[in-house]
Design a protein around this motif. Structure first.
Motif, short mmCIF file in Angstrom:
data_model
loop_
_atom_site.label_atom_id
_atom_site.label_comp_id
_atom_site.label_asym_id
_atom_site.label_seq_id
_atom_site.Cartn_x
_atom_site.Cartn_y
_atom_site.Cartn_z
N ASP A 286 7.94 -1.38 8.53
CA ASP A 286 6.93 -2.03 9.36
C ASP A 286 5.59 -1.29 9.31
O ASP A 286 4.52 -1.91 9.35
N HIS A 287 5.62 0.06 9.20
CA HIS A 287 4.37 0.80 9.11
C HIS A 287 3.65 0.49 7.79
O HIS A 287 2.43 0.29 7.76
N LEU A 288 4.42 0.46 6.70
CA LEU A 288 3.82 0.12 5.42
C LEU A 288 3.30 -1.31 5.42
O LEU A 288 2.20 -1.59 4.90
N GLU A 289 4.04 -2.21 6.02
CA GLU A 289 3.62 -3.62 6.05
C GLU A 289 2.31 -3.79 6.81
O GLU A 289 1.42 -4.53 6.39
N GLN A 290 2.17 -3.08 7.91
CA GLN A 290 0.92 -3.15 8.69
C GLN A 290 -0.26 -2.62 7.86
O GLN A 290 -1.35 -3.20 7.87
N ALA A 291 -0.03 -1.50 7.16
CA ALA A 291 -1.10 -0.94 6.35
C ALA A 291 -1.49 -1.88 5.21
O ALA A 291 -2.67 -2.07 4.91
N LEU A 292 -0.48 -2.47 4.56
CA LEU A 292 -0.77 -3.40 3.46
C LEU A 292 -1.48 -4.65 3.98
O LEU A 292 -2.35 -5.20 3.29
N GLY B 185 9.31 -0.55 -4.76
CA GLY B 185 10.07 -1.73 -4.35
C GLY B 185 9.63 -2.25 -3.00
O GLY B 185 9.55 -3.47 -2.79
N MET B 186 9.34 -1.36 -2.07
CA MET B 186 8.89 -1.78 -0.74
C MET B 186 7.55 -2.52 -0.83
O MET B 186 7.35 -3.54 -0.17
N ILE B 187 6.64 -2.01 -1.67
CA ILE B 187 5.33 -2.65 -1.82
C ILE B 187 5.46 -4.04 -2.43
O ILE B 187 4.88 -5.02 -1.94
N GLU B 188 6.23 -4.14 -3.50
CA GLU B 188 6.29 -5.41 -4.23
C GLU B 188 7.16 -6.45 -3.52
O GLU B 188 7.07 -7.64 -3.84
N SER B 189 7.96 -6.03 -2.55
CA SER B 189 8.72 -6.99 -1.75
C SER B 189 7.94 -7.46 -0.53
O SER B 189 8.38 -8.36 0.19
N SER B 190 6.78 -6.86 -0.30
CA SER B 190 5.94 -7.27 0.84
C SER B 190 5.33 -8.64 0.57
O SER B 190 4.95 -8.96 -0.56
N PRO B 191 5.17 -9.46 1.61
CA PRO B 191 4.54 -10.79 1.42
C PRO B 191 3.03 -10.72 1.27
O PRO B 191 2.38 -11.75 1.14
N GLN B 192 2.46 -9.51 1.26
CA GLN B 192 1.01 -9.39 1.19
C GLN B 192 0.46 -9.62 -0.21
O GLN B 192 -0.75 -9.69 -0.40
N GLY B 193 1.33 -9.73 -1.22
CA GLY B 193 0.86 -10.08 -2.56
C GLY B 193 0.34 -8.92 -3.37
O GLY B 193 -0.66 -9.07 -4.08
N PHE B 194 0.99 -7.75 -3.27
CA PHE B 194 0.59 -6.59 -4.07
C PHE B 194 1.59 -6.37 -5.20
O PHE B 194 2.79 -6.64 -5.06
#
Length: 523
Positions: A112-118, A19-28
């Motif tokens: 925020d750590h996951l968002e930076q990595a993505l 859920g965290m990955i797919e809610s990111s604005p990075q498009g994953f």
């Protein structure tokens, strides 16, 4: 949309991270999930899963994340991995980095750590995708080298080509005569070029690549709608003005040709059309734009009977001053006609042919080494081109008086040959030889051809290819790109083209045959 394979042995945590990955604005999007490394490998091998990125825990049953990464590497997968771990032990991080982990994140995972990595991974994947698509476009345009870039078809219905050239049109016969960076020559700056791109062009993907000659740059733009998306003349003129303002003063004008919207199958033929158009339309010191479908075509130059008769009369005398005076009168007429590079090359070649037909055989053999493009393409004005041509003809008249080069000239050519042998790794062109030895570059080229049997440029190219072949045999551990640099070619594509022209096979094919022969014991 980039796809992620998520590997986590605890289902609640797996669903939370998904859920965290797919809610990111990075498009994953999480396209595949597995509870251990063994299951993930099976999905890759048997199910044909093709994720763009892998996010994996370290501590898992059956096969942990580190072992999984080792298996990935051994099986030839090049998928970037982000490692998750609830252990802050440095040894885990160190081993993960040794396995080329893209990033290392600690649990409990913070947004925020996951968002930076993505974000970093997204930028890397965009760059990788663009590189693979550029490799594909290079092959379609018949510009591809053989250095192993993996192609990926962008898959757009239409494209638009842009060909930019700094300075004059060059046939490629003497590419190494370009000045070195220390002499004021500026290499292409893609950032500066892209900054000048019209907003119309920035609305779609663009791939930049080197052209056939070292002073050319090619851009391919994707088009979904050829009617509304194509760049028009006004935008092209604005880009040309911006690029011309960035060109160094000693590089001359900037010329640009823009294609009509075309399908992939017509890209290579259209690129040739653009290059031919720029060669035909080049004017000394003048930046010009050519739009495909325009009406700028000019008739080719034809040697008039009057000019031919004047050449015949001048050949009966060894008086160079009479020739120079005649040239001054001809140039006044050529300037009125607005002759550009192509016309100047045709004129000079026609004059040389006329003189060649009437001069004694031993003199004609010297004049036969004349290369109009080599002479003209280094000039920024018609006056400069005429000056260089007159210097060339002056040497012909001197040879006419002396019958053949004297011993001192042959000594000079031996020094030139020795210089090329010792400095072949450096940028060497006709201007450099003129600077080093203090003689007109055309005279050096002519006498060198008479003494050695080929112009300095061809001798240098042959010398470099011989060195390349020796390195392939003696240093098999070197990559082709390293070999190209060791023999003086910074542009690996141009090295590949020169090698294939000289040997009939590409350097990669030659090296593979060499390795195959070595393995089979054939030498």
């Amino acid at each position: 949309m980039n796809r992620i394979m998520l590997i986590e042995d605890e289902p609640p945590i797996l669903h939370m991270i998904k859920g965290m990955i797919e809610s990111s604005p990075q498009g994953f999007v999480v396209s595949h999930t597995a509870f251990n490394g063994a299951k993930a490998l099976k999905m890759l091998e048997e199910d044909g899963a093709k994720p763009d990125l892998i996010v994996t825990d370290i501590r898992m049953p059956v096969m942990d994340g580190l072992q999984f990464m080792r298996e990935l590497s051994e099986r030839g997968y090049e998928i970037p991995c982000i490692i998750l771990s609830g252990y802050s032990d440095f040894n885990y991080a160190r081993e993960a980095l040794q396995q080329n982990a893209w990033d290392y994140l600690l649990k409990p995972l913070k947004d925020d750590h996951l968002e930076q990595a993505l974000a970093k991974a997204s930028a890397m994947l965009r760059k990788r995708k663009s590189k693979a698509e550029r490799a594909y476009m290079k092959r379609v345009l018949q510009l591809a080298d053989d250095f192993g870039e993996e192609p990926a078809n962008p898959g757009y219905p239409h494209y638009q080509l842009l060909l930019i050239r700094r300075g004059s049109y060059r046939t490629g016969a003497w590419e190494d005569r370009l000045p070195s960076p220390g002499d004021g020559y500026q290499r292409w700056n893609d950032d500066a070029m892209e900054a000048a791109v019209s907003p119309e062009w920035k609305a779609a993907p663009i791939w930049w690549m080197s052209g056939w000659a070292s002073n050319e740059r090619i851009a391919v733009r994707a088009l979904m709608d050829p009617q509304s998306g194509a760049v028009r003349r006004e935008a092209a003129e604005s880009m040309l003005a911006a690029w011309a303002s960035h060109a160094a003063a000693d590089e001359g004008a900037v010329n640009m040709a823009v294609s009509e919207p075309i399908v992939e199958e017509k890209l290579a033929a259209t690129l040739r059309t653009l290059r031919e158009a720029l060669a035909r339309e080049t004017r000394f010191g003048e930046s010009r734009l050519w739009m495909q479908g325009g009406d700028m075509r000019r008739p080719g130059f034809v040697l008039t009977s009057e000019l031919d008769q004047a050449c015949r009369s001048l050949t009966h005398s060894a008086d160079y001053e009479s020739f120079e005076k005649a040239m001054q009168g001809w140039v006044r007429e050529w300037r009125k006609e607005g002759y550009g590079q192509a016309e100047a090359e045709s004129l000079f070649s026609a004059i040389v042919r006329s003189f060649h037909a009437h001069w004694p055989k031993e003199i004609a053999s010297t004049v036969a080494a004349f290369d109009a493009n080599e002479l003209v393409s280094g000039c920024r004005t018609l006056d400069e081109a005429v000056e260089q041509f007159c210097l060339y003809m002056k040497e012909g008249y001197a040879a006419l008086a002396k019958s053949r080069p004297d011993r001192s000239a042959k000594d000079l050519m031996e020094n030139v040959q020795r210089y090329l042998d010792e400095h072949f790794m450096e940028p060497i062109g006709s201007d450099k030889l003129q600077q080093v030895f203090g003689y007109n570059k055309t005279y050096i080229s002519n006498v060198f051809s008479d003494v050695v049997g080929m112009p300095p440029g061809k001798y240098l190219a042959k010398l470099r290819i011989d060195k390349a072949i020796a390195l392939i045999h003696e240093r098999p551990e070197l990559s082709l790109r390293q070999i190209a640099e060791l023999i003086g070619y910074e542009d690996s594509l141009y090295f590949s083209k020169v090698f294939k022209n000289a040997t009939g096979v590409s350097p990669r094919e030659y090296k593979e045959r060499r390795e195959k022969d070595g393995q089979s014991g054939v030498m």
